[in-house]
Each structure stands twice: as structure tokens, then as C-alpha cells.
Design a protein around this motif. Sequence first.
Motif, PDB file in Angstrom:
ATOM      1  N   GLY A 105       1.308  12.986  -6.454  1.00 38.63           N
ATOM      2  CA  GLY A 105       1.756  12.182  -7.594  1.00 38.63           C
ATOM      3  C   GLY A 105       2.381  13.074  -8.644  1.00 38.63           C
ATOM      4  O   GLY A 105       1.676  13.811  -9.343  1.00 38.63           O
ATOM      5  N   ALA A 106       3.718  13.025  -8.719  1.00 41.53           N
ATOM      6  CA  ALA A 106       4.425  13.903  -9.670  1.00 41.53           C
ATOM      7  C   ALA A 106       4.898  13.100 -10.872  1.00 41.53           C
ATOM      8  O   ALA A 106       6.062  13.139 -11.250  1.00 41.53           O
ATOM      9  CB  ALA A 106       5.598  14.580  -8.971  1.00 41.53           C
ATOM     10  N   PRO A 132      -9.299   6.307 -13.606  1.00 37.26           N
ATOM     11  CA  PRO A 132     -10.584   6.097 -12.952  1.00 37.26           C
ATOM     12  C   PRO A 132     -10.426   6.296 -11.443  1.00 37.26           C
ATOM     13  O   PRO A 132      -9.319   6.281 -10.926  1.00 37.26           O
ATOM     14  CB  PRO A 132     -10.889   4.622 -13.265  1.00 37.26           C
ATOM     15  N   TYR A 150      -7.165  19.848 -20.971  1.00 42.68           N
ATOM     16  CA  TYR A 150      -6.563  19.708 -19.633  1.00 42.68           C
ATOM     17  C   TYR A 150      -6.558  21.054 -18.910  1.00 42.68           C
ATOM     18  O   TYR A 150      -6.775  21.119 -17.705  1.00 42.68           O
ATOM     19  CB  TYR A 150      -5.128  19.175 -19.732  1.00 42.68           C
ATOM     20  N   TYR A 177       1.953  12.530   1.225  1.00 36.45           N
ATOM     21  CA  TYR A 177       0.822  13.373   0.806  1.00 36.45           C
ATOM     22  C   TYR A 177       0.031  13.919   1.996  1.00 36.45           C
ATOM     23  O   TYR A 177      -0.697  14.910   1.877  1.00 36.45           O
ATOM     24  CB  TYR A 177      -0.098  12.613  -0.154  1.00 36.45           C
ATOM     25  N   ASP A 217       5.320  13.088  -3.833  1.00 43.58           N
ATOM     26  CA  ASP A 217       5.503  11.840  -4.583  1.00 43.58           C
ATOM     27  C   ASP A 217       6.327  10.916  -3.693  1.00 43.58           C
ATOM     28  O   ASP A 217       7.151  11.389  -2.904  1.00 43.58           O
ATOM     29  CB  ASP A 217       6.252  12.094  -5.909  1.00 43.58           C
ATOM     30  N   HIS A 223      -5.958   5.869  -5.325  1.00 39.79           N
ATOM     31  CA  HIS A 223      -6.924   6.987  -5.323  1.00 39.79           C
ATOM     32  C   HIS A 223      -7.935   6.920  -4.169  1.00 39.79           C
ATOM     33  O   HIS A 223      -8.146   7.908  -3.463  1.00 39.79           O
ATOM     34  CB  HIS A 223      -7.712   7.042  -6.640  1.00 39.79           C
ATOM     35  N   CYS A 251      -3.131  12.500  -8.449  1.00 40.41           N
ATOM     36  CA  CYS A 251      -2.549  12.099  -9.735  1.00 40.41           C
ATOM     37  C   CYS A 251      -1.587  10.929  -9.550  1.00 40.41           C
ATOM     38  O   CYS A 251      -0.700  10.698 -10.377  1.00 40.41           O
ATOM     39  CB  CYS A 251      -1.794  13.276 -10.352  1.00 40.41           C
ATOM     40  N   SER A 252      -1.755  10.225  -8.450  1.00 39.99           N
ATOM     41  CA  SER A 252      -0.958   9.025  -8.176  1.00 39.99           C
ATOM     42  C   SER A 252      -1.606   7.847  -8.916  1.00 39.99           C
ATOM     43  O   SER A 252      -2.691   8.001  -9.502  1.00 39.99           O
ATOM     44  CB  SER A 252      -0.905   8.809  -6.665  1.00 39.99           C
ATOM     45  N   PHE A 289      -2.543  12.005 -26.534  1.00 37.41           N
ATOM     46  CA  PHE A 289      -3.434  12.805 -25.682  1.00 37.41           C
ATOM     47  C   PHE A 289      -2.792  14.098 -25.193  1.00 37.41           C
ATOM     48  O   PHE A 289      -3.476  15.101 -25.047  1.00 37.41           O
ATOM     49  CB  PHE A 289      -4.001  11.973 -24.514  1.00 37.41           C
ATOM     50  N   GLY A 323     -11.219  13.363 -13.562  1.00 36.43           N
ATOM     51  CA  GLY A 323     -10.455  13.878 -14.704  1.00 36.43           C
ATOM     52  C   GLY A 323     -10.825  13.324 -16.074  1.00 36.43           C
ATOM     53  O   GLY A 323      -9.952  12.855 -16.808  1.00 36.43           O
ATOM     54  N   GLU A 359      -7.828  11.994 -10.718  1.00 40.78           N
ATOM     55  CA  GLU A 359      -7.655  11.456 -12.069  1.00 40.78           C
ATOM     56  C   GLU A 359      -8.503  10.204 -12.256  1.00 40.78           C
ATOM     57  O   GLU A 359      -8.886   9.539 -11.298  1.00 40.78           O
ATOM     58  CB  GLU A 359      -6.164  11.171 -12.340  1.00 40.78           C
ATOM     59  N   HIS A 392     -12.855   6.633 -20.809  1.00 43.84           N
ATOM     60  CA  HIS A 392     -13.051   7.993 -21.334  1.00 43.84           C
ATOM     61  C   HIS A 392     -14.237   8.011 -22.319  1.00 43.84           C
ATOM     62  O   HIS A 392     -15.009   8.962 -22.369  1.00 43.84           O
ATOM     63  CB  HIS A 392     -11.807   8.455 -22.096  1.00 43.84           C
ATOM     64  N   TYR A 430       8.598   9.058  -4.704  1.00 42.02           N
ATOM     65  CA  TYR A 430       9.994   9.196  -5.163  1.00 42.02           C
ATOM     66  C   TYR A 430      10.252  10.679  -5.400  1.00 42.02           C
ATOM     67  O   TYR A 430       9.737  11.243  -6.371  1.00 42.02           O
ATOM     68  CB  TYR A 430      10.213   8.433  -6.472  1.00 42.02           C
ATOM     69  N   ILE A 459       0.894  12.927 -15.427  1.00 38.58           N
ATOM     70  CA  ILE A 459      -0.291  13.789 -15.403  1.00 38.58           C
ATOM     71  C   ILE A 459      -0.208  14.818 -14.267  1.00 38.58           C
ATOM     72  O   ILE A 459      -0.688  15.935 -14.395  1.00 38.58           O
ATOM     73  CB  ILE A 459      -1.581  12.932 -15.359  1.00 38.58           C
TER      74      ILE A 459
HETATM   75  N1  LIG Z   1      -7.000  12.042 -17.786  1.00 42.07           N
HETATM   76  C1  LIG Z   1      -6.031  11.555 -18.549  1.00 42.07           C
HETATM   77  O1  LIG Z   1      -5.984  11.810 -19.738  1.00 42.07           O
HETATM   78  C2  LIG Z   1      -4.955  10.718 -17.918  1.00 42.07           C
HETATM   79  C3  LIG Z   1      -3.756  10.499 -18.613  1.00 42.07           C
HETATM   80  C4  LIG Z   1      -2.778   9.748 -17.993  1.00 42.07           C
HETATM   81  C5  LIG Z   1      -2.979   9.210 -16.734  1.00 42.07           C
HETATM   82  N2  LIG Z   1      -4.164   9.417 -16.101  1.00 42.07           N
HETATM   83  C6  LIG Z   1      -4.404   8.859 -14.756  1.00 42.07           C
HETATM   84  O2  LIG Z   1      -3.562   9.554 -13.850  1.00 42.07           O
HETATM   85  C7  LIG Z   1      -3.073   8.669 -12.845  1.00 42.07           C
HETATM   86  C8  LIG Z   1      -1.547   8.707 -12.865  1.00 42.07           C
HETATM   87  O3  LIG Z   1      -1.091   8.325 -14.147  1.00 42.07           O
HETATM   88  P1  LIG Z   1       0.351   8.769 -14.701  1.00 42.07           P
HETATM   89  O4  LIG Z   1       0.380   8.320 -16.110  1.00 42.07           O
HETATM   90  O5  LIG Z   1       0.651  10.184 -14.375  1.00 42.07           O
HETATM   91  O6  LIG Z   1       1.277   7.804 -13.832  1.00 42.07           O
HETATM   92  P2  LIG Z   1       2.811   7.988 -13.458  1.00 42.07           P
HETATM   93  O7  LIG Z   1       3.286   6.621 -13.081  1.00 42.07           O
HETATM   94  O8  LIG Z   1       3.539   8.743 -14.511  1.00 42.07           O
HETATM   95  O9  LIG Z   1       2.772   8.921 -12.149  1.00 42.07           O
HETATM   96  C9  LIG Z   1       2.280   8.520 -10.926  1.00 42.07           C
HETATM   97  C10 LIG Z   1       3.175   9.089  -9.833  1.00 42.07           C
HETATM   98  O10 LIG Z   1       2.571   8.882  -8.569  1.00 42.07           O
HETATM   99  C11 LIG Z   1       3.606   8.557  -7.642  1.00 42.07           C
HETATM  100  N3  LIG Z   1       3.035   7.904  -6.480  1.00 42.07           N
HETATM  101  C12 LIG Z   1       2.776   6.597  -6.259  1.00 42.07           C
HETATM  102  N4  LIG Z   1       2.220   6.420  -5.052  1.00 42.07           N
HETATM  103  C13 LIG Z   1       2.111   7.663  -4.493  1.00 42.07           C
HETATM  104  C14 LIG Z   1       1.631   8.148  -3.244  1.00 42.07           C
HETATM  105  N5  LIG Z   1       1.130   7.314  -2.321  1.00 42.07           N
HETATM  106  N6  LIG Z   1       1.714   9.478  -2.996  1.00 42.07           N
HETATM  107  C15 LIG Z   1       2.222  10.323  -3.914  1.00 42.07           C
HETATM  108  N7  LIG Z   1       2.690   9.913  -5.112  1.00 42.07           N
HETATM  109  C16 LIG Z   1       2.640   8.605  -5.393  1.00 42.07           C
HETATM  110  C17 LIG Z   1       4.574   7.704  -8.462  1.00 42.07           C
HETATM  111  O11 LIG Z   1       5.846   7.664  -7.860  1.00 42.07           O
HETATM  112  C18 LIG Z   1       4.568   8.434  -9.797  1.00 42.07           C
HETATM  113  O12 LIG Z   1       5.552   9.440  -9.861  1.00 42.07           O
HETATM  114  C19 LIG Z   1      -3.686   7.295 -13.165  1.00 42.07           C
HETATM  115  O13 LIG Z   1      -4.825   7.115 -12.390  1.00 42.07           O
HETATM  116  C20 LIG Z   1      -4.037   7.390 -14.634  1.00 42.07           C
HETATM  117  O14 LIG Z   1      -5.131   6.552 -14.994  1.00 42.07           O
HETATM  118  C21 LIG Z   1      -5.132  10.180 -16.659  1.00 42.07           C
END
Ligand SMILES: NC(=O)c1ccc[n+]([C@@H]2O[C@H](COP(=O)([O-])OP(=O)(O)OC[C@H]3O[C@@H](n4cnc5c(N)ncnc54)[C@H](O)[C@@H]3O)[C@@H](O)[C@H]2O)c1
Length: 342
Positions: free
Chosen positions: A10-11, A97, A286, A57, A35, A78, A72-73, A278, A122, A95, A177, A37, A14
Motif C-alpha cells: 500500500g503506497a 484498525p 511514527y 503484494y 500497490d 488488512h 498500509c493498504s 497527525f 500502528g 496499520e 486511537h 495502482y 501512510i
Molecule cells: N496510524 C495512523 O496515524 C494512520 C494514519 C492514516 C491512515 N492509517 C491507516 O492506514 C491505512 C491506509 O490509509 P491511507 O490513508 O494511507 O490510505 P491511502 O488510500 O492513502 O493508501 C492506501 C493505498 O493502498 C493501495 N491498495 C489498495 N489495495 C491494495 C492491495 N490489495 N495491495 C496493495 N496496495 C493496495 C491503494 O491503491 C492506496 O494507494 C488504513 O488502514 C488507515 O486506517 C493510519
Amino acid sequence: MFMLQVGIIGAGRIGKLHADHIQHMRNVRVRAISDVYIAGLDTWASEMGIPVVTSDYRDLLNDPEIEAVFICSPTSTHAAIIKEAAQAGKHIFCEKPVSFSVDTTERALEAVKKAGVKMQVGFNRRFDHNFKKARDVVQAGKIGAPHLLRITSRDPEPPPAEYISKSGGLFMDMTIHDFDMARYVMQSEVVEVYAQGANLIDPQIGELNDIDTAVVNLRFANGALGIIENSRKAVYGYDQRLEAFGSEGCVTTNNDRASTAIVATADGVQMDKPLYFFLERYTQAYIQEVEDFVRAILHDGPIVCDANDGLQAERIARAAKESLLSGRPVKLEHESAPMQHQ
Ligand SMILES: NC(=O)c1ccc[n+]([C@@H]2O[C@H](COP(=O)([O-])OP(=O)(O)OC[C@H]3O[C@@H](n4cnc5c(N)ncnc54)[C@H](O)[C@@H]3O)[C@@H](O)[C@H]2O)c1
């Protein structure tokens, strides 16, 4: 050669953040990132010194050089990835939940337990210098027996409607959180939750059946009480504070600001606003959470925020939703409600 090689799944926001931090660490490197995409990801990855980019992945899970993966997807993906990663023998940083459903999380965690790999969730705020200090003070007994906890957790602006519709709702996405922070600071399980919510900020959030303002009352196994209050919009910035009060005193944390300068003139007294959100407020946290995870793998040490912590926070979030819908307090059962270990 770096001591530990990891993969990022997941790029997005986060995933790229963790990758960037890892590439600046001493003993770990990102070997691959995936990712669905990947248009444009090659260029970014090569600038970051990440050799492998893939849309699948499973390529990371099949790579023997990769010892751990960062999931991080989106949350909906998850649990399935956790199971496959565990079966492939990879340590897991997931990450928050873990999933939107306690049952789904429990099944994923069974796979982790069976495989005997390490898993960290996370909840970055545990690694924030202010909250960590508050926890240490409580743990050292400096405030005596904990009686009350107050957590203020307000975002500077609500996310877009598209995000809200996939977020799992305020309690599962944002308050989760704070639920983890409550357990972490009080070192006691939450045994009762009473939640109230309102839609006061953005009508679109209400149309999506979510709330943007909440007050959650908690009762802990050690008898203490807690209160969490949330808002999706604080016009002055990210407002993240807590106070733990006990028989011998109290510990309070304040917001981090760009500077500690206080300017007093005939017009009034001014200071910088809290750091915006954040990404600004929790940069240090982080980095620290990843360093801790890497250390736990390299030295076979304990995980500060483990799979059970992820599960318990989700159980509280689910109980809060149930309470919101029913208008009644909801009890949480625990086989035993011990103090936490780390
Ligand atoms: N700990 C924190 O403070 C925090 C902050 C933000 C997000 N998060 C968590 O992180 C996770 C991602 O959030 P985000 O904001 O980065 O989302 P985001 O949409 O910016 O990024 C998610 C990425 O995952 C990719 N993706 C989707 N399916 C996939 C797969 N099967 N394999 C690989 N990549 C895939 C998407 O294309 C996208 O680029 C969520 O679970 C969110 O709750 C945590």
C-alpha cells in the motif's frame, strides 16, 4: 547489507510515510513496495532507493529476503493480507484498525499466533513523547491509584465524504486511537462504554450515517473512570491532550507547537497554534514505532503495541457504536482484565 529488509503493502499516505522513514534508518531498508495502482510509483521508489515495485503484494510474501511487511493498504484488505503474510512467515506491522469487525480480526490474529510471527499494530500515539511520559508517570505510581482519565482528541478538519464512507465510522477510524491510549495510560481494560454522538460539522457526514462529534464515557477494570471527547473540526489545529488524575496527583500533557514562544503585548498574549495534523504532530512517534518494531525483530524483543492491543481497541469501538445506537451503556467482558505488560 542492511540487517533487516522489509516490504510495504500500500503506497498511499501512510505507506509512503513509513517507507520514507525506514530509508533513513540505520539497520533496515525497504526492499519492495506494492500497490494496486503503480503508475508513477517507479519514479518515486527509485528516488527513495527502493529496488522492487509490484502491483501484487504476494511478490513480497514470496521474497525470501523480506522478513517483515508493513500493511498500509485500506483497512478492508488488512485481515486477508495478515493471514497470508503470517502463513508466509513474515513479521507484520499492520496499520490501524486491523479490520472493521472484531470476528474478522480474531480470525486473522489466530493465523498470526499459529505462525508464531510478531505483529505490531500502528497505534503510533503510544510512541508520542508526551503520551509516553504520561503513561510512564502512571506506571511509576506517581499519581497514586488512577481515578480519572480525560482525553481530548480533535482533528483540524473533517476528511472528504469519500473517505468517511469507507472509514468504518468515527469510533473505528478516529476514536480507536483514543481507546488504545486509554488502555495504554490506565494499564487496565475497559469494561463499560457509554457513547453519545452528534453531527454538528458537516451535514454530508450525517447523510453517510456517521457522526463528527462525540463524548465517550469509560469504566476501567481497576474501577477508574474515563472520558474521551472527539471533534472532526477544531479551527485552531490538531488538539491532542490528556490528563490522568489519581489519589496522589495528576499528569497533564499539552499540544506540541511550532515554538514555545509566548508573545505578550498591550493587545493580548499569543502563542503558536498546535501543529496542524497527525503528519506534523506525530512525526517523531511514527519514526519511533517503526524503530521499536525493527528492534523487536532484530533482537527478538517484545512488541509494545501487539495484536491483542489492536483487538481490544476494536472491541471498545464496537461497544461504543452499540451504545450510540442503543442509547445505553455497554459492558465488555474480559476473560481476565490484567494490567498490561510493557
Ligand atoms: N496510524 C495512523 O496515524 C494512520 C494514519 C492514516 C491512515 N492509517 C491507516 O492506514 C491505512 C491506509 O490509509 P491511507 O490513508 O494511507 O490510505 P491511502 O488510500 O492513502 O493508501 C492506501 C493505498 O493502498 C493501495 N491498495 C489498495 N489495495 C491494495 C492491495 N490489495 N495491495 C496493495 N496496495 C493496495 C491503494 O491503491 C492506496 O494507494 C488504513 O488502514 C488507515 O486506517 C493510519
